[in-house]
Design a protein around this motif. Structure first.
Motif, PDB file in Angstrom:
ATOM      1  N   THR A  55       0.849  -1.188   0.000  1.00  0.00           N
ATOM      2  CA  THR A  55       0.000   0.000   0.000  1.00  0.00           C
ATOM      3  C   THR A  55       0.882   1.234   0.000  1.00  0.00           C
ATOM      4  OG1 THR A  55      -1.833   1.119   1.140  1.00  0.00           O
ATOM      5  CG2 THR A  55      -0.145   0.167   2.524  1.00  0.00           C
ATOM      6  N   ALA A  56       0.315   2.320  -0.456  1.00  0.00           N
ATOM      7  CA  ALA A  56       1.014   3.604  -0.452  1.00  0.00           C
ATOM      8  C   ALA A  56      -0.010   4.699  -0.228  1.00  0.00           C
ATOM      9  CB  ALA A  56       1.761   3.828  -1.769  1.00  0.00           C
ATOM     10  N   GLU A  57       0.315   5.670   0.631  1.00  0.00           N
ATOM     11  CA  GLU A  57      -0.592   6.791   0.850  1.00  0.00           C
ATOM     12  C   GLU A  57       0.228   8.038   1.141  1.00  0.00           C
ATOM     13  OE1 GLU A  57      -1.366   8.580   3.713  1.00  0.00           O
ATOM     14  OE2 GLU A  57      -0.076   7.539   5.152  1.00  0.00           O
ATOM     15  N   ALA A  58      -0.329   9.157   0.719  1.00  0.00           N
ATOM     16  CA  ALA A  58       0.278  10.462   0.960  1.00  0.00           C
ATOM     17  C   ALA A  58      -0.847  11.474   1.103  1.00  0.00           C
ATOM     18  CB  ALA A  58       1.225  10.838  -0.176  1.00  0.00           C
ATOM     19  N   GLU A  59      -1.757  11.218   2.044  1.00  0.00           N
ATOM     20  CA  GLU A  59      -2.970  12.009   2.157  1.00  0.00           C
ATOM     21  C   GLU A  59      -2.695  13.472   2.478  1.00  0.00           C
ATOM     22  OE1 GLU A  59      -6.375  11.166   1.697  1.00  0.00           O
ATOM     23  OE2 GLU A  59      -5.323   9.607   0.608  1.00  0.00           O
ATOM     24  N   ARG A  60      -1.719  13.718   3.351  1.00  0.00           N
ATOM     25  CA  ARG A  60      -1.532  15.091   3.815  1.00  0.00           C
ATOM     26  C   ARG A  60      -0.799  15.959   2.813  1.00  0.00           C
ATOM     27  NH1 ARG A  60       1.390  15.612   9.346  1.00  0.00           N
ATOM     28  NH2 ARG A  60       3.225  16.094   8.069  1.00  0.00           N
ATOM     29  N   GLY A  61       0.013  15.343   1.975  1.00  0.00           N
ATOM     30  CA  GLY A  61       0.705  16.112   0.944  1.00  0.00           C
ATOM     31  C   GLY A  61       2.185  16.243   1.151  1.00  0.00           C
ATOM     32  N   THR A  63       3.899  14.395   3.526  1.00  0.00           N
ATOM     33  CA  THR A  63       4.420  13.128   4.018  1.00  0.00           C
ATOM     34  C   THR A  63       3.825  11.983   3.216  1.00  0.00           C
ATOM     35  OG1 THR A  63       2.675  12.946   5.676  1.00  0.00           O
ATOM     36  CG2 THR A  63       4.725  13.986   6.370  1.00  0.00           C
ATOM     37  N   GLY A  64       4.557  10.885   3.169  1.00  0.00           N
ATOM     38  CA  GLY A  64       4.087   9.704   2.465  1.00  0.00           C
ATOM     39  C   GLY A  64       4.537   8.444   3.171  1.00  0.00           C
ATOM     40  N   ARG A  65       3.807   7.372   2.930  1.00  0.00           N
ATOM     41  CA  ARG A  65       4.121   6.079   3.553  1.00  0.00           C
ATOM     42  C   ARG A  65       3.915   4.997   2.514  1.00  0.00           C
ATOM     43  NH1 ARG A  65       0.635   2.534   6.524  1.00  0.00           N
ATOM     44  NH2 ARG A  65       1.764   1.211   8.031  1.00  0.00           N
ATOM     45  N   VAL A  66       4.892   4.108   2.411  1.00  0.00           N
ATOM     46  CA  VAL A  66       4.803   2.976   1.492  1.00  0.00           C
ATOM     47  C   VAL A  66       5.112   1.712   2.279  1.00  0.00           C
ATOM     48  CG1 VAL A  66       5.656   1.933  -0.634  1.00  0.00           C
ATOM     49  CG2 VAL A  66       5.604   4.427  -0.419  1.00  0.00           C
ATOM     50  N   LEU A  67       4.261   0.692   2.168  1.00  0.00           N
ATOM     51  CA  LEU A  67       4.509  -0.607   2.776  1.00  0.00           C
ATOM     52  C   LEU A  67       4.873  -1.597   1.681  1.00  0.00           C
ATOM     53  CD1 LEU A  67       1.762  -1.147   5.514  1.00  0.00           C
ATOM     54  CD2 LEU A  67       4.219  -0.821   5.844  1.00  0.00           C
ATOM     55  N   LEU A  68       5.943  -2.360   1.918  1.00  0.00           N
ATOM     56  CA  LEU A  68       6.472  -3.298   0.929  1.00  0.00           C
ATOM     57  C   LEU A  68       6.715  -4.650   1.590  1.00  0.00           C
ATOM     58  CD1 LEU A  68       9.175  -0.735  -0.132  1.00  0.00           C
ATOM     59  CD2 LEU A  68       7.358  -1.423  -1.684  1.00  0.00           C
ATOM     60  N   VAL A  69       6.778  -5.686   0.768  1.00  0.00           N
ATOM     61  CA  VAL A  69       7.095  -7.019   1.265  1.00  0.00           C
ATOM     62  C   VAL A  69       8.024  -7.688   0.263  1.00  0.00           C
ATOM     63  CG1 VAL A  69       5.132  -8.163   0.136  1.00  0.00           C
ATOM     64  CG2 VAL A  69       6.074  -9.114   2.268  1.00  0.00           C
ATOM     65  N   ASN A  70       8.858  -8.615   0.763  1.00  0.00           N
ATOM     66  CA  ASN A  70       9.765  -9.307  -0.148  1.00  0.00           C
ATOM     67  C   ASN A  70       8.980 -10.094  -1.183  1.00  0.00           C
ATOM     68  OD1 ASN A  70       9.241 -10.969   2.329  1.00  0.00           O
ATOM     69  ND2 ASN A  70      10.253 -12.551   1.100  1.00  0.00           N
ATOM     70  N   ALA A  71       9.456 -10.049  -2.409  1.00  0.00           N
ATOM     71  CA  ALA A  71       8.747 -10.655  -3.533  1.00  0.00           C
ATOM     72  C   ALA A  71       8.999 -12.158  -3.582  1.00  0.00           C
ATOM     73  CB  ALA A  71       9.200 -10.009  -4.839  1.00  0.00           C
ATOM     74  N   VAL A  86       9.302 -10.550   5.213  1.00  0.00           N
ATOM     75  CA  VAL A  86       9.987  -9.311   5.575  1.00  0.00           C
ATOM     76  C   VAL A  86       9.167  -8.133   5.052  1.00  0.00           C
ATOM     77  CG1 VAL A  86      12.101  -7.946   5.406  1.00  0.00           C
ATOM     78  CG2 VAL A  86      12.232 -10.448   5.508  1.00  0.00           C
ATOM     79  N   VAL A  87       8.726  -7.289   5.955  1.00  0.00           N
ATOM     80  CA  VAL A  87       7.927  -6.111   5.607  1.00  0.00           C
ATOM     81  C   VAL A  87       8.787  -4.872   5.811  1.00  0.00           C
ATOM     82  CG1 VAL A  87       5.904  -4.717   6.203  1.00  0.00           C
ATOM     83  CG2 VAL A  87       5.735  -7.214   6.164  1.00  0.00           C
ATOM     84  N   LEU A  88       8.734  -3.993   4.843  1.00  0.00           N
ATOM     85  CA  LEU A  88       9.505  -2.752   4.904  1.00  0.00           C
ATOM     86  C   LEU A  88       8.544  -1.569   4.819  1.00  0.00           C
ATOM     87  CD1 LEU A  88      11.111  -4.940   2.875  1.00  0.00           C
ATOM     88  CD2 LEU A  88      12.905  -3.233   3.151  1.00  0.00           C
ATOM     89  N   GLU A  89       8.763  -0.594   5.667  1.00  0.00           N
ATOM     90  CA  GLU A  89       7.979   0.634   5.634  1.00  0.00           C
ATOM     91  C   GLU A  89       8.905   1.792   5.275  1.00  0.00           C
ATOM     92  OE1 GLU A  89       4.942   2.817   8.628  1.00  0.00           O
ATOM     93  OE2 GLU A  89       7.063   2.907   9.210  1.00  0.00           O
ATOM     94  N   ARG A  90       8.509   2.554   4.247  1.00  0.00           N
ATOM     95  CA  ARG A  90       9.237   3.771   3.879  1.00  0.00           C
ATOM     96  C   ARG A  90       8.360   4.957   4.306  1.00  0.00           C
ATOM     97  NH1 ARG A  90      11.474   2.783  -2.263  1.00  0.00           N
ATOM     98  NH2 ARG A  90      12.989   4.383  -1.635  1.00  0.00           N
ATOM     99  N   LEU A  91       8.786   5.646   5.332  1.00  0.00           N
ATOM    100  CA  LEU A  91       8.103   6.842   5.791  1.00  0.00           C
ATOM    101  C   LEU A  91       8.945   8.031   5.372  1.00  0.00           C
ATOM    102  CD1 LEU A  91       5.804   8.144   7.481  1.00  0.00           C
ATOM    103  CD2 LEU A  91       7.336   7.969   9.462  1.00  0.00           C
ATOM    104  N   ARG A  92       8.336   8.954   4.590  1.00  0.00           N
ATOM    105  CA  ARG A  92       9.132  10.072   4.081  1.00  0.00           C
ATOM    106  C   ARG A  92       8.380  11.378   4.250  1.00  0.00           C
ATOM    107  NH1 ARG A  92       8.333   7.911  -1.525  1.00  0.00           N
ATOM    108  NH2 ARG A  92      10.283   6.820  -1.159  1.00  0.00           N
ATOM    109  N   ILE A  93       9.147  12.449   4.341  1.00  0.00           N
ATOM    110  CA  ILE A  93       8.595  13.786   4.467  1.00  0.00           C
ATOM    111  C   ILE A  93       9.512  14.750   3.736  1.00  0.00           C
ATOM    112  CG2 ILE A  93       9.764  14.094   6.701  1.00  0.00           C
ATOM    113  CD1 ILE A  93       7.481  16.023   7.464  1.00  0.00           C
ATOM    114  N   VAL A  94       8.915  15.759   3.118  1.00  0.00           N
ATOM    115  CA  VAL A  94       9.678  16.884   2.585  1.00  0.00           C
ATOM    116  C   VAL A  94       9.479  18.047   3.545  1.00  0.00           C
ATOM    117  CG1 VAL A  94       9.892  18.555   0.712  1.00  0.00           C
ATOM    118  CG2 VAL A  94       9.539  16.144   0.182  1.00  0.00           C
TER     119      VAL A  94
END
Length: 745
Positions: A55-61, A63-71, A86-94
């Motif tokens: 999943t990926a969301e960036a509701e606020r504009g 900040t963003g969040r992406v959830l990933l899993v090993n393929a 293995v689950v990876l979360e990418r939390l990012r902000i400008v």
């Protein structure tokens, strides 16, 4: 391709659904500021393999969040990892002009696992026009690269004499690293254990010479407007991600608390309004004169006269500061002299301001470009509307020299051939067509031949008429009787000429334009709908135009098309000749509300809501294809910007249209003529910003219980009695504006 975008100030990141910028950065992906891509590769790998996006969301504009899993792989998982373990979360902000990302890696397997996380990063410093496919005759060079275990720094000396750098830094040293920018981090994870890794990507403009090679301290320059102005994208020292998140959340909370609130019986309608406000916040920048919206991401993340003005106009009930900042910014950039190379003329409002290498070196003409025929009258309309909404005479009187210059541009330079209409010739280096439909094939005769200039567009004459009429009225109120009479006389003459020259008796509709031979460009388009915001056509002709716009060849079910499907040039997948634009529809709906044609407002709103229901994050894109709703789901236009300023502003203007809200703060009155559709039982708005205060009100459909006997008590409650059972009830919940509220015409 599904994308994620986050932005703050003049820095934005556009990635794919995994949060990656793949090598080659297709589709405008990258980290950009000031029309330059500072990050052209940003790929995450786990044990050498790409990941699956959950999943990926960036509701606020910002900040963003992406959830990933090993393929999965044929062997049971990449390099021995258990499947989906293995689950990876990418939390990012400008924030602060810097991209922050925190990667959290969690082992959900019942046994320990060893993983290798790899980032592959690079910077190409491509100008946004180069990314869009424009050729570059001359470019600068990457003059230094420095890589170590903690990060990468790349320096670019531009052909415009400006030094740019990308600085990437990790929170811990990599186990291994190599050129051009691959960093590997090894983690041994117990069952349920997680590890975090943080990185920052800092674009810097105007760094010291020798900084990358010699390790000296970077110096930036104050962010000032102008195509040749160097700037440091970072304004404050780089903070921790946690500090940046906390500061951004606090700023967002305070911003939300100050906003007007919309609550209705239709949750999607409410969600769409919130999405619009968040997107406008994300798209706002400040060039030193207050906030103004840039046009859209990724291609038009820059000030645009027409786009910024229309978005500011749409947002007036919610964000009047956007109009204030936009007017002041564009006034400072107003044309001062005749410069054919960039279509500049005294009093003319700019079309586009760019800051990149190609603009700075003259390889594209858009550094400060004035090739827009409608930005100048729109400037006048927004200034007048701002005055009506706020009553801020001090600001508007301060703008008067710029208003006066714009009015004189209309009278002199705007009328290219002296026929009383405002036209454009187009130019060889910039845009051939200079209205809002500015693609090369947008002004076309019925037989398919392109119209030759100078071209007088119908909606531009409507903008000019409204500007003359409004400023004639304001000057009369200010005691400037002579100038007011001149403007009112000019408006009346334009009205008479227009109805003679543009009305098509056979179609009972308005021609798109007059060409250079004064022939009607007799195609049926949405442009005529913009005239409904004025009284240019008169009531009878305006009613015919309003009804015609809702016929099936124009109204697709998802909105009004830019061109009738019966026209030879119609193409539902074109940019301007058959597509649907939400800003276009919002202006038409506002005009229909002013003309008392509520059905049109309802149908346009229903069409836009149907698109929002299907769109990612309920975000209206810049445009979509004009295929009929009866044929299936809406069809996205492949290169549409999202978010885009005047698409974001469209629902806000529709709120105004639904309410029939027309304030006149200088005259001490707010007029309301609400037109609720059958599927909307009621709307409550709290804290609308009008005059010097706030207005809160509730509008709801009448029920059988309301009856006729309740009119007296309704009056005591501040409820305006309607003239028929179909008219909604209006309750004034709060009014500290000092203005009198009048319900009905």
């Amino acid at each position: 391709m599904t994308t994620q975008v986050i932005k703050a100030d003049d820095v934005f990141l556009l990635t794919d659904e995994r949060g990656d910028i793949p090598a080659g950065a297709p589709g405008g992906l990258g980290l950009f500021t000031r029309d330059t891509r500072f990050l052209s590769r940003f790929e995450l790998r786990l044990n050498g393999s790409p990941l699956l996006a959950l999943t990926a969301e960036a509701e606020r504009g910002d900040t963003g969040r992406v959830l990933l899993v090993n393929a999965p792989a044929a062997t049971g998982g990449p390099q021995g990892l258990a499947r989906d373990s293995v689950v990876l979360e990418r939390l990012r902000i400008v924030a602060d002009g810097v991209l922050y990302e925190r990667l959290t890696v969690t082992n959900h397997h019942r046994a320990p696992q060893e993983v290798e996380v790899a980032y592959e990063v690079d910077a190409d410093f491509a100008d946004v026009f180069l990314v869009r496919g424009y050729p570059a005759r001359r470019r600068g060079l990457i003059t230094a690269r420095r890589i170590d275990a903690r990060g990468l720094r790349v320096r670019y000396d531009g052909a415009d004499g400006i030094r740019r750098e990308t600085r990437i830094r990790f929170s811990e040293p990599a186990a291994t690293w190599d050129q051009p920018g691959r960093f590997r981090f090894r983690m041994a994870l117990q069952p349920g254990e997680h590890r975090t890794l943080t990185l920052t990507v800092e674009p810097v403009i105007g760094a010291d010479r020798g900084d990358v090679a010699g390790g000296g301290k970077a110096k930036g320059h104050r962010n000032r407007c102008g195509p040749d102005a160097p700037s440091a994208a970072r304004r404050e020292p780089v903070r921790s991600l946690e500090q940046a998140l906390a500061a951004a959340e606090d700023a967002y909370r305070r911003w939300q608390e100050a906003l007007p609130r919309v609550e209705s019986s239709h949750p999607l309608f409410d969600r769409l309004v919130r999405r619009s406000l968040d997107d406008l916040r994300m798209l706002t920048i400040d060039l030193g004169d207050g906030p103004l919206p840039v046009a859209g991401i990724p291609w038009f993340a820059a000030p645009f006269g027409r786009d910024s003005l229309i978005a500011a106009l749409q947002a007036l009930p919610f964000l009047p500061e956007l109009a204030r900042g936009t007017l002041r910014s564009l006034a400072r950039l107003q044309g001062q002299r005749v410069d054919a190379a960039r279509s500049e003329e005294p009093g003319k409002i700019p079309h586009e301001i760019r800051f990149g290498e190609l603009a700075n070196t003259g390889q594209v003409p858009f550094g400060r470009y004035y090739g827009s025929v409608d930005a100048t009258p729109l400037f006048l309309i927004v200034a007048a509307e701002f005055y009506r909404w706020t009553g801020d005479r001090t600001l508007v009187e301060g703008l008067w020299p710029h208003v006066d210059a714009a009015l004189r541009w209309i009278e002199h330079h705007g009328d290219v051939d002296g026929d009383g209409f405002v036209e454009y010739r187009g130019d060889g280096t910039g845009l051939i067509n200079q209205g809002w439909k500015d693609s090369g094939d947008a002004v076309v005769h019925r037989d398919g031949t392109l119209a030759r200039g100078p071209i007088a567009l119908c909606e531009v004459q409507g903008y000019v008429y409204e500007a003359l009429r409004q400023w004639g009225r304001i000057l009369r109120e200010w005691g400037e009787a002579e100038r007011a009479a001149q403007l009112q006389t000019a408006a009346q003459r334009l009205r008479e000429r227009f109805n003679q020259a543009f009305w098509m008796d056979d179609e009972e509709f308005v021609a798109l334009a007059l060409d250079g031979d004064k022939r009607q460009v007799a195609v049926i388009t949405s442009n005529a709908g913009h005239l409904l915001i004025t009284d240019l056509l008169g009531h009878e002709r305006a009613a015919r135009v309003a009804r015609r716009l809702l016929e099936p060849d124009l109204f697709s079910g998802y909105g009004i098309r830019t061109m009738s499907s019966r026209e030879r040039a119609y193409n539902p997948a074109s940019y301007h000749n058959g597509s649907v634009w939400p800003h276009d529809n919002s202006l038409i709906a506002w005009g229909m509300a002013r003309q008392g044609y509520g059905e049109g407002v309802h149908r346009i709103l229903a069409g836009l809501l149907a698109v929002a229901e299907q769109a990612t994050s309920h975000r209206l894109p810049e445009l979509w294809c004009g295929f009929s709703a009866a044929a299936g789901p809406f069809v996205p236009y492949p290169a549409a910007c999202a978010p885009q300023a005047w698409a974001a502003g469209a629902p806000l203007l529709l709120v105004r249209a639904l309410l029939g809200l027309e304030p006149d703060a200088p005259a001490g009155v707010i007029r309301l003529q609400p037109v609720l559709p059958p599927w909307l039982a009621g709307v409550r708005l709290r804290g609308l910003r009008v005059g010097g205060g706030r207005l809160s009100l509730e509008v709801r459909r009448r029920t059988a219980e309301d009856g006729k006997a309740g009119s007296a008590s309704a009056e005591r409650r501040g409820v305006g009695p309607g003239r028929s059972d179909e008219e909604p009830l209006v309750a004034i919940l709060e009014n500290d504006t000092g203005l009198r509220v009048v319900v009905g015409r």
